[in-house]
Structures are given as structure tokens and as C-alpha cells.
Write a protein that holds these residues in place. Structure first.
Motif, PDB file in Angstrom:
ATOM      1  N   LEU A 138      30.824  -1.913  -7.334  1.00  0.00           N
ATOM      2  CA  LEU A 138      29.652  -2.328  -8.101  1.00  0.00           C
ATOM      3  C   LEU A 138      29.802  -1.807  -9.520  1.00  0.00           C
ATOM      4  O   LEU A 138      30.097  -0.614  -9.716  1.00  0.00           O
ATOM      5  N   GLN A 139      29.603  -2.689 -10.491  1.00  0.00           N
ATOM      6  CA  GLN A 139      29.812  -2.284 -11.883  1.00  0.00           C
ATOM      7  C   GLN A 139      28.745  -2.890 -12.782  1.00  0.00           C
ATOM      8  O   GLN A 139      28.289  -3.998 -12.554  1.00  0.00           O
ATOM      9  N   ALA A 140      28.380  -2.139 -13.823  1.00  0.00           N
ATOM     10  CA  ALA A 140      27.451  -2.634 -14.828  1.00  0.00           C
ATOM     11  C   ALA A 140      27.934  -2.176 -16.203  1.00  0.00           C
ATOM     12  O   ALA A 140      28.386  -1.044 -16.370  1.00  0.00           O
ATOM     13  N   ARG A 141      27.846  -3.090 -17.173  1.00  0.00           N
ATOM     14  CA  ARG A 141      28.109  -2.740 -18.563  1.00  0.00           C
ATOM     15  C   ARG A 141      26.871  -3.112 -19.382  1.00  0.00           C
ATOM     16  O   ARG A 141      26.299  -4.185 -19.204  1.00  0.00           O
ATOM     17  N   ARG A 142      26.500  -2.224 -20.280  1.00  0.00           N
ATOM     18  CA  ARG A 142      25.344  -2.447 -21.145  1.00  0.00           C
ATOM     19  C   ARG A 142      25.802  -2.432 -22.590  1.00  0.00           C
ATOM     20  O   ARG A 142      26.202  -1.394 -23.122  1.00  0.00           O
ATOM     21  N   ALA A 143      25.795  -3.614 -23.233  1.00  0.00           N
ATOM     22  CA  ALA A 143      26.202  -3.713 -24.626  1.00  0.00           C
ATOM     23  C   ALA A 143      25.088  -3.226 -25.541  1.00  0.00           C
ATOM     24  O   ALA A 143      23.900  -3.382 -25.246  1.00  0.00           O
ATOM     25  N   PHE A 144      25.470  -2.658 -26.683  1.00  0.00           N
ATOM     26  CA  PHE A 144      24.482  -2.214 -27.655  1.00  0.00           C
ATOM     27  C   PHE A 144      23.906  -3.382 -28.440  1.00  0.00           C
ATOM     28  O   PHE A 144      22.843  -3.254 -29.062  1.00  0.00           O
ATOM     29  N   GLY A 154      29.407   1.682 -16.161  1.00  0.00           N
ATOM     30  CA  GLY A 154      29.294   2.490 -14.952  1.00  0.00           C
ATOM     31  C   GLY A 154      29.841   1.720 -13.772  1.00  0.00           C
ATOM     32  O   GLY A 154      29.617   0.506 -13.654  1.00  0.00           O
ATOM     33  N   ARG A 155      30.580   2.401 -12.904  1.00  0.00           N
ATOM     34  CA  ARG A 155      31.184   1.731 -11.750  1.00  0.00           C
ATOM     35  C   ARG A 155      31.126   2.660 -10.546  1.00  0.00           C
ATOM     36  O   ARG A 155      31.363   3.863 -10.667  1.00  0.00           O
ATOM     37  N   VAL A 156      30.835   2.077  -9.398  1.00  0.00           N
ATOM     38  CA  VAL A 156      30.832   2.811  -8.140  1.00  0.00           C
ATOM     39  C   VAL A 156      31.753   2.100  -7.163  1.00  0.00           C
ATOM     40  O   VAL A 156      31.668   0.876  -6.997  1.00  0.00           O
ATOM     41  N   GLY A 159      33.708   3.000   0.235  1.00  0.00           N
ATOM     42  CA  GLY A 159      34.417   2.433   1.380  1.00  0.00           C
ATOM     43  C   GLY A 159      34.665   3.494   2.429  1.00  0.00           C
ATOM     44  O   GLY A 159      34.081   4.597   2.401  1.00  0.00           O
ATOM     45  N   GLY A 160      35.562   3.189   3.342  1.00  0.00           N
ATOM     46  CA  GLY A 160      35.858   4.110   4.429  1.00  0.00           C
ATOM     47  C   GLY A 160      36.521   5.392   3.990  1.00  0.00           C
ATOM     48  O   GLY A 160      36.560   6.371   4.757  1.00  0.00           O
ATOM     49  N   ASN A 161      37.062   5.421   2.756  1.00  0.00           N
ATOM     50  CA  ASN A 161      37.747   6.622   2.268  1.00  0.00           C
ATOM     51  C   ASN A 161      36.871   7.479   1.362  1.00  0.00           C
ATOM     52  O   ASN A 161      37.360   8.425   0.742  1.00  0.00           O
ATOM     53  N   GLY A 162      35.572   7.140   1.254  1.00  0.00           N
ATOM     54  CA  GLY A 162      34.685   7.930   0.413  1.00  0.00           C
ATOM     55  C   GLY A 162      34.164   7.150  -0.768  1.00  0.00           C
ATOM     56  O   GLY A 162      34.221   5.917  -0.808  1.00  0.00           O
ATOM     57  N   ASN A 163      33.682   7.891  -1.761  1.00  0.00           N
ATOM     58  CA  ASN A 163      33.018   7.277  -2.907  1.00  0.00           C
ATOM     59  C   ASN A 163      33.571   7.827  -4.214  1.00  0.00           C
ATOM     60  O   ASN A 163      33.864   9.018  -4.340  1.00  0.00           O
ATOM     61  N   LEU A 164      33.678   6.913  -5.184  1.00  0.00           N
ATOM     62  CA  LEU A 164      34.170   7.262  -6.516  1.00  0.00           C
ATOM     63  C   LEU A 164      33.240   6.647  -7.546  1.00  0.00           C
ATOM     64  O   LEU A 164      32.756   5.530  -7.368  1.00  0.00           O
ATOM     65  N   GLY A 165      32.982   7.375  -8.636  1.00  0.00           N
ATOM     66  CA  GLY A 165      32.154   6.873  -9.718  1.00  0.00           C
ATOM     67  C   GLY A 165      32.863   6.995 -11.053  1.00  0.00           C
ATOM     68  O   GLY A 165      33.640   7.932 -11.280  1.00  0.00           O
ATOM     69  N   LEU A 166      32.619   6.026 -11.932  1.00  0.00           N
ATOM     70  CA  LEU A 166      33.235   6.007 -13.259  1.00  0.00           C
ATOM     71  C   LEU A 166      32.151   5.749 -14.286  1.00  0.00           C
ATOM     72  O   LEU A 166      31.315   4.851 -14.105  1.00  0.00           O
ATOM     73  N   PHE A 167      32.175   6.496 -15.393  1.00  0.00           N
ATOM     74  CA  PHE A 167      31.184   6.346 -16.449  1.00  0.00           C
ATOM     75  C   PHE A 167      31.893   6.472 -17.795  1.00  0.00           C
ATOM     76  O   PHE A 167      32.736   7.368 -17.976  1.00  0.00           O
TER      77      PHE A 167
END
Length: 275
Positions: A138-144, A154-156, A159-167
Motif C-alpha cells: 500500500l502506497q500513498a504520495r502527497r504532492a505539494f 509512504g509505503r507499507v 505479508g507472511g514474512n512481517g511488515n516493512l514501512g518506508l517514508f
């Protein structure tokens, strides 16, 4: 290897310093970002692109071994106004623009897993095989602003191997509205303990078979990174793209015996034919 380096250098020089000679003027992409595949040429309905890319990358997460890999590129897309549904390789998803400044994306893809044979030097021996598994992204980008010159991302990944987040934050170069040009993103990546240990942890059983120290990681900061994307048209149908990625691991990740290097890096170029 020298020939490959020369080709990559030439392509990056072309993308950064030369205007796109065959840009699709008046053809508006869903968003004018080089990292977002858009084969629609600004029109609703079906579109299809097919090609391949060549990547020079680390053999596995934490590896100090590098290798070349050829992968298919492109995909099948269906656009309806500000929404695009797509199928690309092992990913099935949707992306859409809202209020001209929000880009949302959801897809189901696959984690490639890890094999002991991924290391030519035998550094994964005794750690066993990690199977491919499904992941939800799941990803969202917010332009200025509506020009998409700067944005937050932001990205999440779960899955079966856990969770990762990116900002992170991004910057677009060029004034094209057809998805060509280039962009730069700076990001911070975090993961939970399950995701961290799937990539860099060593269980007691693995410690016995591999001879490496048993390692258990906690969740938290995984890395900081930077990536560059470009995209250009060679003519009406042929599109060229490229990406460079550098990710510097956190202290905890670097202390894992699996992390033979303090960073992960990748560079790749490819071509896509638009039907």
C-alpha cells in the motif's frame, strides 16, 4: 563489465542532460513521474507494454557479491480517467489520483525469497531456503502542488514474512507531463522484528548448520536510502527507463553475520515497446 558501464553512463547522460526528442506532447500521464509506469498516452482503455531490463545488483540483502540479472518489463494496463488497473509480471494492482495531489496505490506481489545458491561464495550455506511469498503493498504520495515537483511518500509492505514501512520525500526534474524525465527520492525504512529476522536473523538450528552465531533482531530502523529514476521516449513506441538505488543499513542490521556489506545497491536500465 567495461562495456556495460559505458552503456549505463551514456544512458544516464542522455536522460539527465538531453530533452526527450520524442516526448508525447499533450499526452498526459496519470502523474508525471518517471517511477510510475503509464502506457496509456493519456487515453482511457487498454494499453500494453513489453520489454526487458538489465540490472547489476547485490546477490541478496546484505551481500557483498554483485551480479547481472535480466528481467522482463512492461505490463497490461486499463485506464479509466484517474484510475489505472494493471498486471505486471507477478504484481496485480490499482493506482489512482485524487484531488490532483494524491496518488494512491495498492498491489499484490511476491517476495522472491532467498536460496543458499544466491551466494556464489557459499555464505548462505546452512541457512536453508526461503520460499517465495505473497505481499500486499500500500502506497500513498502527497504532492505539494499539482505540478508534482515535490512530494511526500509512504509505503507499507505486509505479508507472511512481517511488515516493512518506508517514508520519504521526492523531487521531480523536467516539465514533461507524459511521465518522462527523472526524479530523486530520499527515504527512511523501518521493519518489525519478524521482517528483520527473516532477512538477517539466524535461529539456533541455522546456527548449528551454518556455523554462524545465533542472531535475533528487534524491530525499528532498517536503513536510509536514495534512489533515482528516469524515463524517456526513443520514438513513438519505444521507451527507455533506468534506476539507481543505494540503501545504507542501520547498526543492528550491519551487525548481523548475514550482512557482509553495510549497504545494498542496484543500477539498471531497460527498454519497453508500447503497442
Amino acid at each position: 563489465m567495461k562495456k556495460l558501464t559505458a552503456v549505463l553512463t551514456a544512458l544516464f547522460i542522455h536522460a539527465v542532460f538531453l530533452p526527450p526528442a520524442f516526448a508525447q506532447d499533450g499526452k498526459t500521464a496519470l502523474v508525471p513521474l518517471a517511477s510510475v509506469d503509464d502506457f496509456s498516452r493519456g487515453e482511457d482503455g487498454w494499453s500494453f507494454g513489453l520489454g526487458f531490463g538489465v540490472e547489476y545488483e547485490t546477490a541478496y540483502e546484505g551481500s557483498d557479491e554483485f551480479g547481472l540479472e535480466i528481467e522482463p518489463a512492461g505490463g497490461l494496463q486499463w485506464r479509466n480517467g484517474d484510475d489505472v488497473f494493471f498486471f505486471a509480471g507477478e504484481a496485480l494492482g490499482w493506482r489512482g489520483v485524487r484531488a490532483n495531489s494524491w496518488l494512491f496505490e495498492a498491489l499484490v506481489g511476491f517476495d522472491e525469497g532467498r536460496k543458499e545458491s544466491d551466494s556464489d561464495d557459499g555464505r548462505l550455506a546452512g541457512l536453508g531456503e526461503q520460499d517465495e511469498g505473497a505481499e500486499l503493498v500500500l502506497q500513498a504520495r502527497r504532492a505539494f502542488d499539482a505540478d508534482w515537483r515535490y512530494w511526500l511518500v509512504g509505503r507499507v509492505v505486509t505479508g507472511g514474512n512481517g511488515n516493512l514501512g518506508l517514508f520519504g520525500v521526492g523531487r521531480r526534474f523536467g516539465d514533461q507531463i507524459d511521465g518522462t524525465g527523472s526524479e530523486l527520492n530520499v527515504v527512511v525504512v523501518v521493519h518489525d522484528s519478524e521482517y528483520a529476522n527473516n532477512g538477517f536473523g539466524i535461529t539456533s538450528a541455522q546456527a548449528i548448520t551454518s556455523g554462524l552465531n545465533e542472531t535475533r533482531l528487534s524491530g525499528g530502523l532498517r536503513s536510509v536510502g536514495i534512489n533515482y529514476n528516469f524515463r524517456d521516449y526513443l520514438n513513438e513506441n519505444w521507451q527507455i527507463y533506468g534506476e539507481a538505488l543505494f540503501e545504507y543499513f542501520s547498526t543492528e542490521v550491519r551487525e548481523s553475520p548475514i550482512a557482509r556489506s553495510s549497504y545494498e545497491a542496484e543500477i539498471g536500465v531497460g527498454v519497453i515497446y508500447l503497442f
